[in-house]
Structure formats: C-alpha cells, structure tokens
Design a protein around this motif. Structure first.
Motif, PDB file in Angstrom:
ATOM      1  N   LYS A   1     -56.587  -2.192 -33.205  1.00  0.00           N
ATOM      2  CA  LYS A   1     -57.358  -3.020 -32.271  1.00  0.00           C
ATOM      3  C   LYS A   1     -56.556  -3.330 -31.009  1.00  0.00           C
ATOM      4  N   LEU A   2     -55.267  -3.606 -31.180  1.00  0.00           N
ATOM      5  CA  LEU A   2     -54.452  -3.975 -30.020  1.00  0.00           C
ATOM      6  C   LEU A   2     -54.014  -2.756 -29.213  1.00  0.00           C
ATOM      7  N   THR A   3     -53.638  -1.675 -29.878  1.00  0.00           N
ATOM      8  CA  THR A   3     -53.237  -0.485 -29.123  1.00  0.00           C
ATOM      9  C   THR A   3     -54.426   0.102 -28.360  1.00  0.00           C
ATOM     10  N   ALA A   4     -55.628  -0.086 -28.879  1.00  0.00           N
ATOM     11  CA  ALA A   4     -56.809   0.442 -28.198  1.00  0.00           C
ATOM     12  C   ALA A   4     -57.002  -0.169 -26.815  1.00  0.00           C
ATOM     13  N   ILE A   5     -56.479  -1.389 -26.618  1.00  0.00           N
ATOM     14  CA  ILE A   5     -56.640  -2.024 -25.302  1.00  0.00           C
ATOM     15  C   ILE A   5     -55.347  -1.976 -24.482  1.00  0.00           C
ATOM     16  N   GLY A   6     -54.372  -1.189 -24.974  1.00  0.00           N
ATOM     17  CA  GLY A   6     -53.142  -1.028 -24.213  1.00  0.00           C
ATOM     18  C   GLY A   6     -52.181  -2.186 -24.321  1.00  0.00           C
TER      19      GLY A   6
ATOM     20  N   LYS B   1     -58.361 -10.636 -43.707  1.00  0.00           N
ATOM     21  CA  LYS B   1     -59.767 -10.523 -44.090  1.00  0.00           C
ATOM     22  C   LYS B   1     -60.599  -9.800 -43.036  1.00  0.00           C
ATOM     23  N   LYS B   2     -60.342 -10.090 -41.786  1.00  0.00           N
ATOM     24  CA  LYS B   2     -61.143  -9.519 -40.708  1.00  0.00           C
ATOM     25  C   LYS B   2     -60.536  -8.242 -40.127  1.00  0.00           C
ATOM     26  N   PHE B   3     -59.200  -8.163 -40.139  1.00  0.00           N
ATOM     27  CA  PHE B   3     -58.524  -7.035 -39.492  1.00  0.00           C
ATOM     28  C   PHE B   3     -57.724  -6.265 -40.538  1.00  0.00           C
ATOM     29  N   ASN B   4     -58.260  -5.113 -40.921  1.00  0.00           N
ATOM     30  CA  ASN B   4     -57.611  -4.324 -41.957  1.00  0.00           C
ATOM     31  C   ASN B   4     -57.953  -2.852 -41.825  1.00  0.00           C
ATOM     32  N   LYS B   5     -57.110  -2.035 -42.413  1.00  0.00           N
ATOM     33  CA  LYS B   5     -57.245  -0.585 -42.286  1.00  0.00           C
ATOM     34  C   LYS B   5     -58.516  -0.086 -42.965  1.00  0.00           C
ATOM     35  N   GLU B   6     -58.888  -0.694 -44.074  1.00  0.00           N
ATOM     36  CA  GLU B   6     -60.059  -0.226 -44.830  1.00  0.00           C
ATOM     37  C   GLU B   6     -61.337  -0.290 -44.000  1.00  0.00           C
ATOM     38  N   SER B   7     -61.441  -1.308 -43.163  1.00  0.00           N
ATOM     39  CA  SER B   7     -62.658  -1.445 -42.354  1.00  0.00           C
ATOM     40  C   SER B   7     -62.500  -0.826 -40.971  1.00  0.00           C
TER      41      SER B   7
ATOM     42  N   ILE C   1     -57.242 -12.491 -33.770  1.00  0.00           N
ATOM     43  CA  ILE C   1     -56.212 -11.914 -34.636  1.00  0.00           C
ATOM     44  C   ILE C   1     -55.223 -12.975 -35.099  1.00  0.00           C
ATOM     45  N   GLU C   2     -54.725 -13.772 -34.164  1.00  0.00           N
ATOM     46  CA  GLU C   2     -53.692 -14.748 -34.531  1.00  0.00           C
ATOM     47  C   GLU C   2     -54.231 -15.820 -35.473  1.00  0.00           C
ATOM     48  N   SER C   3     -55.475 -16.206 -35.296  1.00  0.00           N
ATOM     49  CA  SER C   3     -56.042 -17.208 -36.203  1.00  0.00           C
ATOM     50  C   SER C   3     -56.265 -16.618 -37.589  1.00  0.00           C
ATOM     51  N   ASP C   4     -56.665 -15.345 -37.653  1.00  0.00           N
ATOM     52  CA  ASP C   4     -56.962 -14.755 -38.949  1.00  0.00           C
ATOM     53  C   ASP C   4     -55.695 -14.518 -39.760  1.00  0.00           C
ATOM     54  N   ARG C   5     -54.640 -14.086 -39.114  1.00  0.00           N
ATOM     55  CA  ARG C   5     -53.442 -13.832 -39.915  1.00  0.00           C
ATOM     56  C   ARG C   5     -52.655 -15.116 -40.213  1.00  0.00           C
ATOM     57  N   MET C   6     -53.044 -16.212 -39.562  1.00  0.00           N
ATOM     58  CA  MET C   6     -52.390 -17.485 -39.882  1.00  0.00           C
ATOM     59  C   MET C   6     -52.653 -17.897 -41.318  1.00  0.00           C
ATOM     60  N   ARG C   7     -53.872 -17.707 -41.804  1.00  0.00           N
ATOM     61  CA  ARG C   7     -54.194 -18.145 -43.165  1.00  0.00           C
ATOM     62  C   ARG C   7     -54.864 -17.069 -44.023  1.00  0.00           C
ATOM     63  N   ASN C   8     -55.202 -15.912 -43.439  1.00  0.00           N
ATOM     64  CA  ASN C   8     -55.979 -14.935 -44.193  1.00  0.00           C
ATOM     65  C   ASN C   8     -55.259 -13.608 -44.395  1.00  0.00           C
ATOM     66  N   ALA C   9     -53.937 -13.601 -44.317  1.00  0.00           N
ATOM     67  CA  ALA C   9     -53.193 -12.370 -44.568  1.00  0.00           C
ATOM     68  C   ALA C   9     -53.357 -11.953 -46.027  1.00  0.00           C
ATOM     69  N   PHE C  10     -53.531 -10.637 -46.260  1.00  0.00           N
ATOM     70  CA  PHE C  10     -53.759 -10.149 -47.624  1.00  0.00           C
ATOM     71  C   PHE C  10     -52.533 -10.353 -48.520  1.00  0.00           C
ATOM     72  N   LEU C  11     -51.363  -9.941 -48.040  1.00  0.00           N
ATOM     73  CA  LEU C  11     -50.113 -10.037 -48.800  1.00  0.00           C
ATOM     74  C   LEU C  11     -50.273  -9.385 -50.175  1.00  0.00           C
ATOM     75  N   LEU C  12     -50.608  -8.082 -50.157  1.00  0.00           N
ATOM     76  CA  LEU C  12     -50.834  -7.338 -51.381  1.00  0.00           C
ATOM     77  C   LEU C  12     -49.521  -6.773 -51.922  1.00  0.00           C
ATOM     78  N   LYS C  13     -49.435  -6.683 -53.245  1.00  0.00           N
ATOM     79  CA  LYS C  13     -48.227  -6.167 -53.891  1.00  0.00           C
ATOM     80  C   LYS C  13     -47.934  -4.743 -53.442  1.00  0.00           C
ATOM     81  N   GLU C  14     -48.979  -3.908 -53.362  1.00  0.00           N
ATOM     82  CA  GLU C  14     -48.753  -2.515 -52.969  1.00  0.00           C
ATOM     83  C   GLU C  14     -48.263  -2.408 -51.524  1.00  0.00           C
ATOM     84  N   ASP C  15     -48.740  -3.298 -50.657  1.00  0.00           N
ATOM     85  CA  ASP C  15     -48.244  -3.313 -49.279  1.00  0.00           C
ATOM     86  C   ASP C  15     -46.785  -3.760 -49.233  1.00  0.00           C
ATOM     87  N   LYS C  16     -46.455  -4.738 -50.069  1.00  0.00           N
ATOM     88  CA  LYS C  16     -45.078  -5.225 -50.099  1.00  0.00           C
ATOM     89  C   LYS C  16     -44.137  -4.124 -50.581  1.00  0.00           C
ATOM     90  N   GLU C  17     -44.553  -3.371 -51.602  1.00  0.00           N
ATOM     91  CA  GLU C  17     -43.693  -2.305 -52.126  1.00  0.00           C
ATOM     92  C   GLU C  17     -43.450  -1.238 -51.069  1.00  0.00           C
TER      93      GLU C  17
END
Length: 928
Positions: free
Chosen positions: A110-115, A97-103, A144-160
């Motif tokens: 976010k992580l590579t930006a800080i090395g 929800k908070k960390f995604n390519k669209e936004s 990041i770790e808290s958001d992906r614990m329960r807010n991962a998108f898990l979209l069909k198109e991403d899975k494919e």
C-alpha cells in the motif's frame, strides 16, 4: 395562501446542513486539548485515549511525514526477552486486520504504491514507525498506523520466518569490529541498568523467544497513551483532526498503568576493561565514561566537549593522533538517552601498535584537556557550528520527524526548540568543569579490539574502519539502510535515483545561466534560510589502465588540507563556524562537489569553495599521511565479505581496461604507495576548472547574489576539460562460480551478476529498469517478499543495474546469508530468478510499479539535496533540467511487452556469474 419558493427551502436545507457540520466540527475539536506551542510545533492531547500529538504545518510542498513514536525501547526488556521491541518492529509490518498479504493490502504494498519513503527504527528509549508520502495520501498513513497499534496479527509462523531475518541482521553487525566492541563496552559499563542489553538483543533470545512473550510485550506497551503521533508537512488541521478522530477514536487507552524500569545503575568503584580478540584488519581502542541523561543541565557542555575533542580538522584527537600518524581516525561521541549514557572516545590504528601504549597516550591527552581546559574561542566556534547544523539538518519533513523522535524519547519534545538556546549559554568554564567531573578513571570502561590472523594468535596488520556508529549504540531498522563500507576506487556508478518536480504551490521555474564559465542551474523551493549546492566537472579522459587510478581520489582528499591562503586549521575553522562541510570527491568520470549552507552565508561559502579548488596547498607531509590512511582503509576490505565479493564480481564481468573494473586491494595499495605529489599537481592543473562544470543550487536561493558570488570567486579561472569517454568492447562472460573464503564471518555475501551492455541512454534502459525494480527493487520487490519475508533467509536482498551512466553496465543480485543457510538462500533466489526470466512480470505489477515511481516524485520534493543531485545527474548526461517533468511521462509510456522483452533479451540463465564470499570453503560449504 402564497406559494413558498422551492429556492427558499433549498437555502434552509443548506443552512441546516451547515449548522450540523459546524456542530460536528465543534464536537471533534473538543476532543483535542491544546497543551502548548513552541517553535511552530503545536502539542495536543487526544482526550478520548490520551494520545499525544505534535503538529508542524508547512504547506510549501505537497509532502507530509506521518510518524508514530512509541515510548518503549530496549530498556523496557529484561533477560529472556531482549530484542523484543526490535522483533516487534519487524512483525508489525507483517500483517494487521485491515492490512495484510492475504487480502492484497499489505502495509508494504500500500505504501510503496504511492511512492512512500517508509521504515521503522528501534533504540533504547523508543520505537518509531514513519512514512513520508504525498500529502493527499495522509488518510492511508493514519489508517495504517492506527490499525497496527492494536490489530497486529503477531502470528507464530511470521515470527519464525522473521526471526531468521533479524538473526541475519545481528550477524551482519557481528562482521564489524567496531559494532562488536561497542556492544561489549555498553554491557560492561552498565551491569544493572537495562541499557546493558544491546537493542537488537542477545542471539539466544532472538532465536528462542516464544510468540507469547512478544504478544504480552505488545499488549503491555503499544497503546495510544504511550505514543506520540507526529505529523509534519502539508496538511490542514481541521480535516486532519477529523481523520485522527476517525481512525484513533475507536482505540481506548491502556487498561493498565504503563510499567517502567526502576533498576538503577549502582555506583562504579574503579575502571572496567574488556578485550576482544577476533579476526580483523584493524586495532580499535575505546574509552567510555558514564554521563547523565539527555535532559541533564550538563549535557550541552558535554556536547561541546565531545566536538572539541573528536570532531573535525581542529579537534584535539585529530591534532594529537591523526596528524601525527598514531591513528587513522579518532572521535568522541555523547549518547543521548533518557536515563544515563556514555561519553565515548575512540581511536582506530595499525594493529601492529601496542594497545597499552596507545591507551596511555589517549589518557595523557584527556588529562591535558582536564588540566589546561579549553579556550572560549573554540567553544564559540563549536556552538556556532552546531546551531547552523541544526538549521541545515532540518531539510524536509522526514529529517525533522527523525530529530523530534529523539527529543520525544528523551522525555521532552521542546528540547527540539530549546537546545540551541541552551548551547548558546555554554562557556569554556562549563566545558572545563564537566571534563573534570565526568572524564574520571573510576567511571570509565576501556575496550580493546585486537585483530588476530585467522588460525593464529598474533595480530594482523591494521586498517581503519569506515563504518562506525557513534557510541556504537546503533538504532536498528526494519529495512536495511545504505551501508557504509571500505572506501574502494570502484568505478561502477550506482543505480539512478529518480525524483521529480511536479508543479506545486508557489512553484518557480528552473533558472539556468553561464556564470564565470560555469553552467549554473538554480531553483527556489519552500526551504527556509538554507541552500543546497551540487556540482561537478569531468575527468573522463583520465580513464586509462596506464594511469594510477588513485590519483583523482588522493587529489580531492588533499584539498581539505590547506590552501595557499589559509592553513588547514584556519580553513576548516572558517567552515566550522558556518556549520558547513564542503565535500569534494572523485569518481571515474567526474569530480563531484556538494555543500549545504545558510542562505546568508552563500557568498562566503562559495568564496571558500573557490579557494579550495583553485589554490590548494598540496603539502608533502599531509600527502604522506593521506596515503597511509588510505592504505589502512583498503586493508580493512580484505576481511569484509561484501567488499571482496564485489571486487570478484567486477573482475569476472569486465576486462582490466574497462572503467567498471576494480583491481585487487593489493594492487590498489601499490598504486597509493607509488603515487607522487607531482602526479597530484599535474592532475589538478589539467582537470580542475570551470570548463564543463555544472552547478545546481536548490532551496532558499536568490539568483542575483548567487551569480555575483560565483563571478567574484571564479573570475579569471579557465581550467578544465570537456568530458571524453573511452569506447571499450566487452564480451559477455561465460557462466562461472567463484568462492572468496574469509574465515569466522557469521554473515556471507552472495552476488549473481551478468554484463548487459545497457547504457542509461539506451531505449531498453527504462523497460529493463522497471522490470528489474519489480523483481528486486525496494520493499515490495519479489525478492524481498519471498526470500526475505516468506522464507526468512536474509535481512537484505535486492537486484539492480549499475555502471551504465556513460558505458555499458551490468545487472546484479546481492544478498547476505548465514553460511549455514547460504545454499538454501542461493536456491531460493535462483527459483525466483528463473520465474522472472521465464514468465516476466504482470500488467498489475507494472501498473503498481509505475504508480510507485510517479508517487515518489512528490516525495522527492521533500529535500533540497535529493532534488539538486537529481538535476545534476540529468545535466551531466546532456539532458535539460526540465527532464524532471518529462520523466513521469516516459515511465507511463513503457508497455508490458517492452518490459518482458527486455528481461529475456538481457538475462541469460546459462551465463550467470555467481560469487560466494564469506566463511565458506572452495566448494561453498560452511567452514567449521
């Protein structure tokens, strides 16, 4: 009435605010229940949701590792959803929800930006997600770790899209005979227990698994009360508790009890066997025996038994099979899983040998060990080795987090602290007992890998594998790790790895002094009780097409085989007791040396290093054995798409007299066969010595004893030569496409390359390096974000520049594709390449990449090995050690105009070399 002072009101306001803050602090602290503390590690439970927390504070360097370990792995899967944990590992990077390519806030960016150094891995009992970052960015990691614990998108198109990425990862493993055999052995040894399933899953499950199955699996297991948050490094506990409460407080515990597998493996009544016949260049035999889980009381003795049988020069397998020429390699390994495991033994040998005969010999050796037992002195040596290695391995917060992951998965993190004490209690009687108890035929599973010539039934000639995951239960990564491939005498130098040394707490200057003719550079860091040494001396003047190119490598390999003072067993055992492995290897320009040892052992190890370098035995019998082992290693490359493709690329880029050229494997084998011991002795006499040698020591190092040890060990030695480099003119090649056909390989390799002539010292190097890194470097490079993440065509793709340290180098793209998707992958890559050359990079991309490079400087402080290697690479090129402080400034000074000009200057789309290597015909069409 008297006036009240405004200052008094200010004091009252401040006091009131302080009371409020204290109350808030007390309220937050009450949410964290301390469970225990051991070995400096504090365990807490976060009471609102039951999340376990492990903290190990070390403020010596401004780096911290944040890791989330979920107690779910492939053993929690069943038929139909095998590979779920691993596929979710990939999808949990795709968006929340908070960390995604669209936004524009994807986890990668976010992580590579800080090395950050980041990844995730899946194994039988657990999954972990981690990032090693500058400590002032710890809030981002927790967010990041808290958001992906329960807010991962898990979209069909991403899975494919990600399914084909994971399938390519699966196919890459299928290229490896050892990995294929290991998977078959585990699935045969365990019929009922879910360890039967490979962690990556069965191919049909990877391809067909519905997204609803993955979502259900995610909703079942990914909750805070099934997780352990591990934080190691530079932090302050009070502020850390506030951040944990802020980000994990809104997450409730699971609304259900965590389901656990209850299937038990039934009694095995008799030996089992599996035979695999596939194209390959090596014969492999493996015999595996059932053993208990990690926390069982017999595991320390089994660990020692595994080391005695299959680890090091003095091991039983080395003496019985490698030294006798029966096998090219032999090893044993002990799995470390929570429930049950395998004690695996393996030999790699010439395919012309009969598997049944080798199997009989292996069983005879094991029976001899069971009958005659082992000696206490060998047990004591192994225990000393393992305990020293425990300290040496814990170099940086990332390494410590990785080791803690496995003890968490085993069911008791305190094993991280107590394992050494348990090992210390092991006796020869214990080892003898477990050998008789577990190495039992009726509890064994034997595996044969019989290589066949493509299109035929007879066996091909053998070669040993240089890529081997102990136990063959490979943990799978979200992002590709460094791959181990056949050892070829490639002269191309790898792309520079940039670390840096920002001023930190207690920072001390780099010391430099000439000692016994050696240029010695040292720096004391926050590392405790150990030192890492990296050294080299030049051999560049040996570069001549008339010289046998294998002599330098054969010379350094022979150093380990004994000295004039100690035979190879005596010498290796002295090092083993210290947990030390002295690595000496030859490249095109330098002989490189490295080791890590306890601070108290520095003098002893330096003395042994000098003995190895100055007084090698050069035994004729050992020389012939090494030659045969190298020939075997070369032959394996004949059926490896990556090795054969890389050779074809270099041969199309460079003339034969260039240092970066690589000869055919057949030519290299002839060089090995023609090498003589007299050649080796002459090379050693001319090039070995302290003249022009650099030695870098990093860690818990004191200069006075270091200098004294070097003076004593190297006194009177004056050998060596200054670096002399040939000047060879290279004409850029015309466009050419070459296909290397290797049948029955489910993953093919693509190379796109061009000679640039850029040297590391050229002014264009840094602009081109940055521009290319934006295009194809790392997780957030354009190629990974498009060809992999959007198109789902490959597990690994990247671009680099190499071969440039002392001479003009080349640029390349490398990727792996399923043969059926090869042309699609090539087209997608070319589309991105044309955009990069035509339009260049943007200002925002440049700024992000600068932030990434400078952020990685702090992360580079995390290990002594990384810092030592970086400083050594600088001084080898004539730079001062303090260039580590200048490098960030040089990065910041690069302009957008310089980057885009360099891209257009050095990449000509009409002169590309394209290599297609794998199961493709002469037209690049997939073989049937």
């Amino acid at each position: 009435m008297s006036k009240k002072s405004p200052f008094r009101w200010l004091l009252l306001a401040v006091a009131f605010l302080s009371i409020q803050q204290y109350a808030v602090g007390q309220k937050i602290d009450s949410k964290f229940s301390k469970i225990k503390e051991m070995g400096g590690i504090q365990e807490y439970t976060y009471l609102p949701n039951g999340m376990q927390i492990l903290l190990l504070q070390d403020n010596a360097a401004p780096v911290v590792t944040v890791q989330m370990v979920y107690r779910v792995g492939s053993k929690h899967e069943v038929t139909g959803n095998t590979g779920s944990t691993h596929l979710l590992e990939h999808l949990m990077f795709k968006g929340t929800k908070k960390f995604n390519k669209e936004s524009g806030t994807s986890i990668d960016s976010k992580l590579t930006a800080i090395g950050a150094q980041m990844n995730a891995t899946t194994w039988n009992d657990r999954t972990n997600y981690y990032e090693t970052i500058p400590s002032d960015k710890i809030e981002l990691a927790l967010d990041i770790e808290s958001d992906r614990m329960r807010n991962a998108f898990l979209l069909k198109e991403d899975k494919e899209a990600e399914m084909t990425v994971v399938r390519n990862e699966f196919e890459r493993g299928e290229n490896n005979p050892n990995a294929v055999l290991g998977k078959e052995i585990w699935s045969t040894a365990y019929m009922a227990h879910p360890y039967h399933h490979s962690t990556i899953g069965w191919r049909s499950d990877i391809e067909k698994m519905p997204i609803e199955v993955l979502r259900n699996f995610y909703d079942t297991y990914y909750w805070p009360d099934n997780a352990t948050l591990t934080i190691i490094g530079d932090f302050e506990k009070k502020s850390l508790f506030k951040l944990i409460d802020k980000y994990f407080g809104p997450i409730s515990k699971a609304p259900h009890k965590m389901p656990q597998p209850y299937t038990e493996e039934p009694q095995q009544y008799g030996p089992r066997r599996v035979v695999i016949k596939k194209p390959g260049q090596q014969g492999v035999l493996s015999v595996a025996y059932k053993i208990p889980g990690t926390l069982h009381e017999d595991m320390p003795a089994l660990t020692v038994l595994g080391e005695i049988l299959g680890s090091g020069t003095s091991s039983v397998f080395n003496r019985s099979f490698v030294d006798t020429g029966i096998a090219f390699y032999g090893y044993s390994s002990v799995s470390n899983f929570q429930d049950v495991g395998l004690f695996t033994t393996a030999l790699g040998f010439s395919a012309e040998k009969d598997h049944e005969a080798v199997n009989k010999q292996l069983l005879q050796v094991l029976d001899s060990v069971k009958t005659n037992g082992v000696q206490q002195k060998d047990v004591d040596r192994i225990i000393a080795k393992l305990n020293a290695e425990t300290v040496l391995y814990r170099d940086g917060s990332g390494s410590i987090a990785s080791e803690l992951t496995e003890t968490i998965a085993a069911g008791d993190w305190t094993e991280f602290v107590t394992a050494s004490d348990k090992l210390a209690k092991v006796t020869a009687a214990d080892v003898n007992r477990v050998a008789k108890k577990y190495l039992v035929e009726d509890q064994s599973t034997t595996g044969y890998f019989i290589p066949i010539a493509p299109g035929a039934s007879e066996t091909a000639e053998e070669a040993p594998a240089n890529f081997w995951e102990p136990g063959n239960q490979k943990q799978y990564y979200r992002y590709p790790q460094g791959e181990k491939t056949a050892v070829l005498p490639s002269k191309a130098v790898g792309e520079d790895v940039y670390l840096a040394l920002p001023k930190t707490k207690g920072d001390e200057k780099v010391a430099r002094k000439t000692v016994a003719g050696i240029d010695v550079i040292s720096k004391k860091t926050g590392a405790k009780d150990f030192v890492t040494v990296a050294a080299s001396f030049p051999i560049g003047s040996y570069l001549d097409p008339n010289n046998n190119e294998m002599i330098p490598s054969l010379t350094t390999q022979l150093l380990k085989k004994g000295t004039l003072k100690n035979d190879k067993f005596q010498f290796s055992q002295k090092l083993e007791k210290l947990g030390v492995d002295i690595n000496v290897s030859a490249g095109a320009y330098n002989v490189s040396i490295s080791f890590k040892c306890l601070t108290k052992d520095v003098e002893t190890v330096i003395d042994l290093l000098a003995e190895e370098l100055r007084y090698p035995l050069f035994d004729a019998k050992e020389f012939e054995l090494i030659k045969q082992q190298n020939i075997g290693g070369m032959k394996r490359g004949l059926t490896d798409p990556g090795t054969m493709g890389r050779i074809a690329m270099l041969q199309n880029l460079y003339p034969k007299d260039h240092p970066n050229y690589t000869f055919d494997i057949e030519k290299t084998i002839k060089d090995i066969e023609n090498a003589s011991l007299e050649d080796v002795k002459a090379f050693h006499k001319r090039y070995f010595g302290p003249k022009a040698m650099h030695l870098v020591a990093i860690g818990d190092v004191e200069t006075k004893p270091l200098y004294a040890a070097l003076t004593k060990a190297f006194k009177g030695w004056t050998g060596g030569e200054e670096q002399e480099l040939p000047t060879i003119k290279v004409e850029a090649s015309m466009a050419k496409t070459t296909v290397v056909t290797i049948p029955e390989k489910p993953s093919a390799e693509m190379f796109i390359a061009q000679y640039t002539g850029i040297k590391r010292s050229d002014k264009d190097f840094l602009p081109f390096f940055i521009g290319n890194h934006i295009f194809g470097g790392g997780f957030s490079g354009r190629l990974m974000r498009t060809v992999r993440d959007e198109d789902g065509l490959t597990y690994s793709i990247g671009a680099g520049h190499t071969g440039h340290t002392y001479t003009g180098g080349h640029w390349l793209i490398n990727a792996s594709f399923n043969p059926e998707l090869f042309q699609t992958g090539l087209d997608a890559t070319m589309a991105q390449l044309k955009l990069w050359v035509k339009d260049g990079v943007t200002q925002s991309e440049l700024e992000a990449k600068k932030s990434n490079l400078t952020g990685s400087f702090k992360v580079g402080m995390a290990t002594t090995a990384g810092l030592a290697g970086t400083i050594l690479s600088f001084v080898e090129r004539g730079l001062e050690p303090d260039y580590i402080y200048q490098y960030p400034k040089d990065v910041e000074a690069v302009t957008l105009e310089e980057v885009n000009a360099a891209i257009k200057k050095y990449i000509d789309l009409d002169k590309l070399i394209i290599i297609k290597s794998g199961s493709l015909d002469e037209n690049g069409t997939p073989l049937k």
